[in-house]
Design an enzyme around this catalytic site. Structure first.
Site, mmCIF file in Angstrom:
data_model
loop_
_atom_site.group_PDB
_atom_site.id
_atom_site.type_symbol
_atom_site.label_atom_id
_atom_site.label_comp_id
_atom_site.label_asym_id
_atom_site.label_seq_id
_atom_site.Cartn_x
_atom_site.Cartn_y
_atom_site.Cartn_z
ATOM 1 N N ARG A 91 0.967 -1.335 0.151
ATOM 2 C CA ARG A 91 -0.076 0.028 0.008
ATOM 3 C C ARG A 91 0.858 1.275 0.235
ATOM 4 N NH1 ARG A 91 -2.675 -3.682 2.497
ATOM 5 N NH2 ARG A 91 -5.061 -4.028 2.194
ATOM 6 N N HIS A 124 -0.939 -2.722 -4.420
ATOM 7 C CA HIS A 124 -0.436 -3.556 -5.508
ATOM 8 C C HIS A 124 -0.549 -3.142 -6.836
ATOM 9 C CE1 HIS A 124 -0.051 -6.351 -2.344
ATOM 10 N NE2 HIS A 124 -1.292 -7.200 -2.509
ATOM 11 N N HIS A 168 3.208 -13.025 -5.099
ATOM 12 C CA HIS A 168 1.958 -13.000 -4.142
ATOM 13 C C HIS A 168 1.276 -14.731 -4.006
ATOM 14 C CE1 HIS A 168 -1.487 -11.345 -2.187
ATOM 15 N NE2 HIS A 168 -0.910 -10.183 -1.877
ATOM 16 N N ASP A 211 -1.133 -9.376 8.954
ATOM 17 C CA ASP A 211 -1.035 -8.501 7.628
ATOM 18 C C ASP A 211 -0.272 -7.254 7.739
ATOM 19 O OD1 ASP A 211 -1.728 -7.736 4.976
ATOM 20 O OD2 ASP A 211 -3.728 -7.264 5.219
ATOM 21 N N GLU A 252 5.518 -12.326 1.399
ATOM 22 C CA GLU A 252 5.928 -11.451 0.319
ATOM 23 C C GLU A 252 7.089 -10.515 0.420
ATOM 24 O OE1 GLU A 252 2.374 -9.029 -0.359
ATOM 25 O OE2 GLU A 252 1.296 -10.488 0.967
HETATM 26 C C1 BGC Z 1 -2.018 -7.545 1.483
HETATM 27 C C2 BGC Z 1 -3.481 -7.642 1.948
HETATM 28 C C3 BGC Z 1 -4.531 -7.801 0.920
HETATM 29 C C4 BGC Z 1 -4.128 -8.975 -0.201
HETATM 30 C C5 BGC Z 1 -4.858 -8.960 -1.315
HETATM 31 C C6 BGC Z 1 -1.998 -8.807 0.690
HETATM 32 O O1 BGC Z 1 -0.556 -8.593 0.131
HETATM 33 O O2 BGC Z 1 -1.423 -7.504 2.596
HETATM 34 O O3 BGC Z 1 -4.076 -6.623 2.748
HETATM 35 O O4 BGC Z 1 -5.701 -7.757 1.267
HETATM 36 O O5 BGC Z 1 -2.695 -8.719 -0.365
HETATM 37 O O6 BGC Z 1 -4.980 -10.162 -1.798
#
Ligand code: BGC
Length: 377
Positions: free
Chosen positions: A107, A132, A206, A278, A342
């Protein structure tokens, strides 16, 4: 007679089908048609195999790893990444299953930052923030793909040229991601990026792992170790505050193997904000070289995954937004049935001068190497 004619027709139709779907077979791997985008462009699935019997499948849409098959302690080979069977599902997917997220993985607060004295506004796609890479990130575009010779093992190089201004990002960026599968069951990802104007770049991989190979199981029994003394704590919108939080005596302490589910529901503010884990862990001893970042162990199967990276941070996301709406590989993915590790720079770093920089200038080359190695215990 009739039977013979029918057989002949079936063989003929089968032959035509196979020759249409098989794209290419080389000593390095196989490829076959995965589907077609609405504009008719073909999406191809590539297969890499190593001498240990492990197999990884990748599509050139989103550079997505669609399956990763590795042995358990009894020699049973199973897929350990969540994913879908059809291209349509990947087109509609909001979970970022298996993709390369970018240009900026994670983010950026309000999608805004200052670069070379100018304000940059990116697409907003996560509440009031940018996540992303925006609405059409690297996960929703078609990459060029080709098998390449690499000392690491069978490899696939995927290239995407992101035009100047895409999702608000300045500069034309060329990113090459190479996926390799070594005979030591390392799934290795190398990134190389360049730009023609000053910009930011922070891609990440991811995949959602479930080392049990059974996607109806949650990941709560997986035991995790993260080599980090601190996290970058976040606000309610999951944007880092800019401070560091010592993990000691908190549910964020994974310095020794701990079951993911052990403390995941504790009334700790960071856990509440993340609806579970997260967060970005600040890896110990960051020096730009490849180091062990984390280990993930699943006791039933005996699979152990070790993550190595040259990045400063590791986002551990415990699949808190999975809710049974996403179906693939014959199951509906329920809450916390996959987890992501990640490797990346810290979230919101363009707005945090104390975080490692993600700025990329013309003439510079962005590099990242991250390895997920599979062994058994
Ligand atoms: C994030 C999550 C997000 C997800 C989406 C992750 O990398 O940290 O907050 O909802 O990606 O798939």
């Amino acid at each position: 007679m009739l039977n013979r004619a029918v057989c002949f027709m079936l063989v003929l139709i089968g032959g035509i089908f196979i020759s249409c779907t098989m794209k290419e077979d080389t000593p390095m791997g196989e490829s076959s048609l995965f589907g077609k985008l609405p504009d008719g462009r073909e999406v191809v699935q590539y297969t890499l195999r190593n001498n240990s019997g492990s197999v990884v499948k990748i599509i050139n849409y989103g550079a997505v790893v669609t399956s990763l098959v590795v042995p358990d302690r009894d020699g049973k080979f199973q897929d350990v990444v969540l994913g879908y069977n059809s291209l349509r599902d990947y087109e509609n997917c909001t979970t970022y299953f298996g993709c390369i997220a970018g240009r900026y993985g994670n983010r950026i607060g309000k999608g805004k930052f200052t670069l070379d004295g100018k304000e940059v506004q990116l697409t907003i796609n996560d509440g009031e923030n940018h996540l992303h890479g925006g609405k059409v990130g690297f996960n929703k575009v078609l990459w060029d793909a080709q098998f390449v010779k690499d000392s690491a093992g069978p490899s696939l190089a995927l290239t995407y040229v992101s035009p100047d201004g895409e999702e608000g990002y300045p500069g034309k960026v060329t990113l090459v991601v190479t996926y390799s599968l070594t005979d030591k069951n390392e799934f290795r990802i190398t990134y190389k990026g360049t730009t023609d104007k000053t910009t930011i770049l922070n891609p990440t991989h991811h995949s959602y792992f479930n080392l049990s190979g059974i996607f109806t199981n949650t990941i709560l029994n997986h035991e995790l170790m993260i080599n980090a003394d601190a996290i970058t704590p976040v606000d309610r919108g999951l944007i880092p505050t800019g401070k560091m939080l010592d993990v000691s005596n908190t549910p964020m302490d994974f310095r020794s193997f701990t079951a993911v589910g052990k403390r995941i529901n504790e009334p700790f503010e960071q856990i509440r904000f993340g609806k579970g884990y997260d967060h970005n862990w600040v890896l110990n001893g960051y020096n730009g070289k490849i180091q062990k970042a984390a280990e993930l162990y699943e006791p039933q199967s005996g699979r152990l995954m070790t993550v190595y990276t040259d990045q400063p941070g590791l986002q551990f996301y415990s699949g808190n937004f999975l809710n049974g709406n996403d179906k693939g590989k014959g199951v509906a993915y329920q809450w916390r049935t996959g987890l992501c590790l990640e490797a990346q720079c810290f979230p919101d770093s363009p707005n945090k001068p104390d975080f490692p920089s993600v700025t990329l200038k013309p003439g510079e080359v962005y590099h990242q190497t991250t390895i997920y190695q599979f062994t058994i215990r």
